[in-house]
Scaffold this motif. Structure first.
Motif, short mmCIF file in Angstrom:
data_model
loop_
_atom_site.label_atom_id
_atom_site.label_comp_id
_atom_site.label_asym_id
_atom_site.label_seq_id
_atom_site.Cartn_x
_atom_site.Cartn_y
_atom_site.Cartn_z
N GLY A 42 38.87 6.86 -23.07
CA GLY A 42 39.43 5.66 -22.48
C GLY A 42 40.94 5.59 -22.46
O GLY A 42 41.51 4.57 -22.08
N LYS A 43 41.59 6.68 -22.88
CA LYS A 43 43.06 6.68 -22.94
C LYS A 43 43.61 7.80 -22.07
O LYS A 43 42.92 8.74 -21.71
N GLU A 44 44.90 7.69 -21.77
CA GLU A 44 45.56 8.71 -20.98
C GLU A 44 45.90 9.92 -21.86
O GLU A 44 46.05 9.79 -23.09
N PRO A 87 41.42 9.00 -38.29
CA PRO A 87 40.43 8.74 -37.22
C PRO A 87 41.07 8.60 -35.85
O PRO A 87 40.47 9.02 -34.84
N GLU A 88 42.28 8.06 -35.79
CA GLU A 88 42.94 7.90 -34.49
C GLU A 88 43.43 9.21 -33.89
O GLU A 88 43.92 9.24 -32.76
#
Length: 111
Positions: A42-44, A87-88
């Protein structure tokens, strides 16, 4: 046209380490600035680290002090040592040289 293949991804617990590798074929490796990018769901896609042909490094703020990029021109390899994983940091990690991209390797960090 250079071709890139990444390896070394996997599942690791938070605080752990992984070392990603990228092998280049097609010639001219030592002339390229090499980069590691990542894309989380969901991210660039974002730049994680970059190393010039002279060995100058750049790191995204989010990974400074935890990740280290290096290269071995004799082996046409670039590495990303990832320590103190969070986790990120979970994402598909891609190797880049100019307009060439690898297919990526998945890194999953569990909490």
């Amino acid at each position: 046209q250079v071709e890139l293949v990444e390896s070394g991804g996997g599942l690791v617990q938070a605080g752990g380490s992984l070392r990603l590798s990228c092998v280049a074929s097609g010639g001219g490796f030592s002339l390229y600035t090499m980069g590691w990018f990542r894309q989380a769901p969901g991210k660039e896609r974002e730049l994680v680290a970059r190393i010039t042909r002279a060995g100058t490094n750049y790191y995204a703020e989010s990974v400074k002090g935890r990740f280290t990029i290096s290269r071995d021109n004799a082996k046409n390899m670039v590495y990303l040592q990832m320590n103190k994983l969070k986790p990120e940091d979970t994402a598909v990690y891609y190797c880049n040289a100019a307009t060439a991209w690898g297919k990526g390797t998945l890194v999953t960090v569990s909490s």
